[in-house]
Design a protein around this motif. Structure first.
Motif, PDB file in Angstrom:
ATOM      1  N   ILE A  89       0.851  -1.204   0.000  1.00 55.90           N
ATOM      2  CA  ILE A  89       0.000   0.000   0.000  1.00 55.90           C
ATOM      3  C   ILE A  89       0.884   1.250   0.000  1.00 55.90           C
ATOM      4  N   ILE A 102      -6.774   1.460  -5.000  1.00 58.94           N
ATOM      5  CA  ILE A 102      -5.978   0.357  -4.436  1.00 58.94           C
ATOM      6  C   ILE A 102      -6.961  -0.663  -3.863  1.00 58.94           C
ATOM      7  N   ASP A 104      -7.378  -4.227  -1.849  1.00 61.28           N
ATOM      8  CA  ASP A 104      -6.733  -5.290  -1.078  1.00 61.28           C
ATOM      9  C   ASP A 104      -7.615  -6.529  -1.164  1.00 61.28           C
ATOM     10  N   THR A 113      -8.871  -2.985   7.674  1.00 64.10           N
ATOM     11  CA  THR A 113      -9.349  -2.359   6.432  1.00 64.10           C
ATOM     12  C   THR A 113      -9.959  -0.990   6.723  1.00 64.10           C
ATOM     13  N   ARG A 116      -7.121   1.362   7.436  1.00 63.64           N
ATOM     14  CA  ARG A 116      -6.375   1.705   6.214  1.00 63.64           C
ATOM     15  C   ARG A 116      -7.172   2.694   5.374  1.00 63.64           C
ATOM     16  N   GLU A 117      -8.462   2.452   5.288  1.00 63.59           N
ATOM     17  CA  GLU A 117      -9.303   3.348   4.477  1.00 63.59           C
ATOM     18  C   GLU A 117      -9.266   4.759   5.057  1.00 63.59           C
ATOM     19  N   ILE A 120      -5.995   6.405   4.211  1.00 62.06           N
ATOM     20  CA  ILE A 120      -5.768   6.684   2.793  1.00 62.06           C
ATOM     21  C   ILE A 120      -6.751   7.724   2.236  1.00 62.06           C
ATOM     22  N   PHE A 127      -9.412   3.295  -1.427  1.00 59.51           N
ATOM     23  CA  PHE A 127      -8.921   2.020  -0.904  1.00 59.51           C
ATOM     24  C   PHE A 127     -10.118   1.086  -0.759  1.00 59.51           C
ATOM     25  N   GLY A 149     -15.348  -0.364   0.231  1.00 55.32           N
ATOM     26  CA  GLY A 149     -14.871   0.869  -0.403  1.00 55.32           C
ATOM     27  C   GLY A 149     -15.997   1.784  -0.848  1.00 55.32           C
TER      28      GLY A 149
END
Ligand code: NBP
Length: 479
Positions: A89, A102, A104, A113, A116-117, A120, A127, A149
């Protein structure tokens, strides 16, 4: 600077078993041009050598890879979940632009997740945590795909994923599940249900073996018959195949030479942990996870077995025994799926996802491990009424349970009398009886809680919260 022509509409990073098969699947569909990259270049070279027909655009470096992607750049990461995913990432974040996507596709924990979202999102890069089910074969021929997402990213990603997903009754097994971690959450629940389904099937096998006194090959025939009944499913089908397998070395049934200790990779545990946090009773899934754990407790199993001088007499099976087992299996399976969907409902509420339960049932009809016609009935139930509080109240399932109930009770009692462990069947029946009981002993638990902790209680006849002065005059006060 890299001067490659940016012509790939999709890229795959991570070319081990899952990534290479997914990349080949993508490349085999009209309209896709697939860029590929792997940390160790030898893997990339091997893939392009073995599959020239795929027309891959291979890159040794991440810069070349990114340069070969058309905008919006869309890359699916298929590397080891955790640190590997984060490393890739970060490489992409350094090179992608706002609007790029992106994905995953690994087995990430949905909490990761979501985090990360959130990290980002400020970059303007999308993401998309995506659950992909179906293992190696599914990745190559058509998995069930559960993307999370933003809806915006799905406009680009949806058609690409639809091009590689399994197809069930003419529909691709992919839907936009919800935002951020919704896809990985639903994939986790899928795996939890898978644990329960496998455990229930294994208990049915054990009953046919122990009480029914059938050999493995004969049990395989029973499962083959069941696969032409409402129990039809991929798991029933492969169970027959496993039971029919003969060990080449000993000539014995394969299942009899396998150590009776089941492993796991963790998604079942995640399902139960999160269901506990959400306050959703998923006993059928939990018992399946625990059953694998018990199987591995070889020291404790041996210790208890040393204390035993006799085991219960195994009950006699009559001619309807296999039919009874089938009905008990079906009723228990309905409960397990009802609990799994309850967890989806609770997760959606907790994390703010709008999840279409009927769509989830539909995308699980093909490509994934729990694929079955049975899921059509779940889709129909939620389609008829999305607001049912449990699948067990849907007319089709209420009738199925009513039709199988007597057999279910006979099987659970026969197993108890015979000493056959059936944690899945009995937990499912107890759950059903808990919902069905007019009055539960929870009233007594409330009394105990009020006695030792002044936790208060509600009355059946008067609104309000009450406490009894247990340690003094035992009069009741309204709080
Ligand atoms: P693995 O989970 O075995 O991971 C191997 C891949 O990760 C290789 O491409 C490896 O590159 C790469 N990798 C690692 Br490890 N660390 C990396 C890093 N720091 N930077 C870049 N790449 C790194 O592969 P898999 O079995 O194909 O599974 C891929 C994903 O799919 C996993 O998340 C897995 O949990 C999931 N999965 C799903 C299913 C399913 O049914 N849905 C089944 C199996 C797996 P290298 O070649 O350079 O070592």
């Amino acid at each position: 600077m890299y001067t490659r022509t940016a012509i790939a509409n999709i890229g795959v990073i991570g070319l081990a078993v899952m990534g290479s098969n997914l990349a080949r699947n993508l490349a085999s569909r009209d309209g896709n041009t697939v860029a590929i990259h792997n940390r160790t270049y030898a893997r990339t070279q091997q893939l392009i050598t073995e599959h020239p027909e795929a027309g891959f655009i291979a890159s040794e470096t991440i810069d070349e890879f990114v340069a070969s992607l058309a905008t919006p750049r869309t890359a699916i990461i298929m590397v080891q979940a955790g640190a590997g995913t984060d490393a890739v990432i970060d490489q992409l974040l350094d090179r992608f632009e706002p609007g790029d996507i992106i994905v995953d596709g690994g087995n990430a924990n949905f909490h990761d997740t979501i985090a990360r979202e959130q990290r980002i999102a400020p970059t303007g890069i999308h993401f998309v945590g995506t659950g992909i089910s179906g293992g190696e074969e599914g990745a190559l021929r058509g998995p069930s795909i559960m993307p999370g997402g933003s809806p915006e990213s799905y406009e680009t990603l949806g058609p690409i994923l639809a091009s590689i997903a399994a197809v069930a009754e003419g529909e691709p097994c992919v839907t936009h599940v919800g935002t951020d971690g919704a896809g990985h959450f639903v994939k986790m629940i899928h795996n939890g249900i898978e644990y329960a389904d496998m455990q229930l099937i294994s208990e049915a096998y054990d009953l046919l073996r122990t009480v029914g006194r059938l050999q493995s090959a004969a049990i395989a025939d029973v499962f083959t018959d069941w696969n032409a009944s409402p129990l039809e499913s991929y798991l029933i089908e492969i169970t027959a195949e496993v039971l029919r397998q003969v060990d080449a070395t000993t000539g014995k049934a394969f299942v009899d030479i396998v150590l009776d200790q089941a492993g796991s990779k963790g998604t079942g545990v995640w399902t139960v942990q999160n269901a506990l946090d959400l306050g959703v009773p998923v006993g059928s899934i939990a018992e399946a996870v625990f059953a694998r754990a018990v199987s591995g407790k070889s020291t404790q199993r041996a210790a208890v077995q040393r204390t035993i001088t006799s085991r219960p007499d195994v009950q006699d099976a009559d001619s309807s025994f296999a039919d009874d087992v089938a009905k008990a299996l079906y009723a228990s399976k309905v409960v397990a799926y009802a609990q799994g969907f309850d967890a989806i409902v609770a997760g959606a509420q907790q994390f703010g996802w709008h999840i279409r339960k009927d769509q989830i049932a539909k995308i699980w009809r093909g490509g994934c491990i729990i694929r079955a016609q049975f899921l059509n009935h779940i889709a129909q139930a939620y389609d008829d009424n999305p607001d049912i509080t449990t699948l067990l109240e849907a007319p089709y399932f209420a009738k199925a349970i009513a039709d199988g109930e007597a057999a279910w009770r006979r099987i659970v009692s026969t197993a108890a009398l015979s000493g056959v462990p059936i944690p899945g069947f009995s937990a499912a029946l107890s759950y059903y009886d808990s919902l069905a009981a007019k009055r539960l002993p929870a009233a007594l638990v409330q009394g105990q809680r009020d006695f030792f902790g002044a936790h208060t209680y509600n009355r059946v006849d008067t609104p309000g919260t009450f406490h009894t002065r247990w340690s003094s005059d035992r009069t009741e006060i309204k709080e």
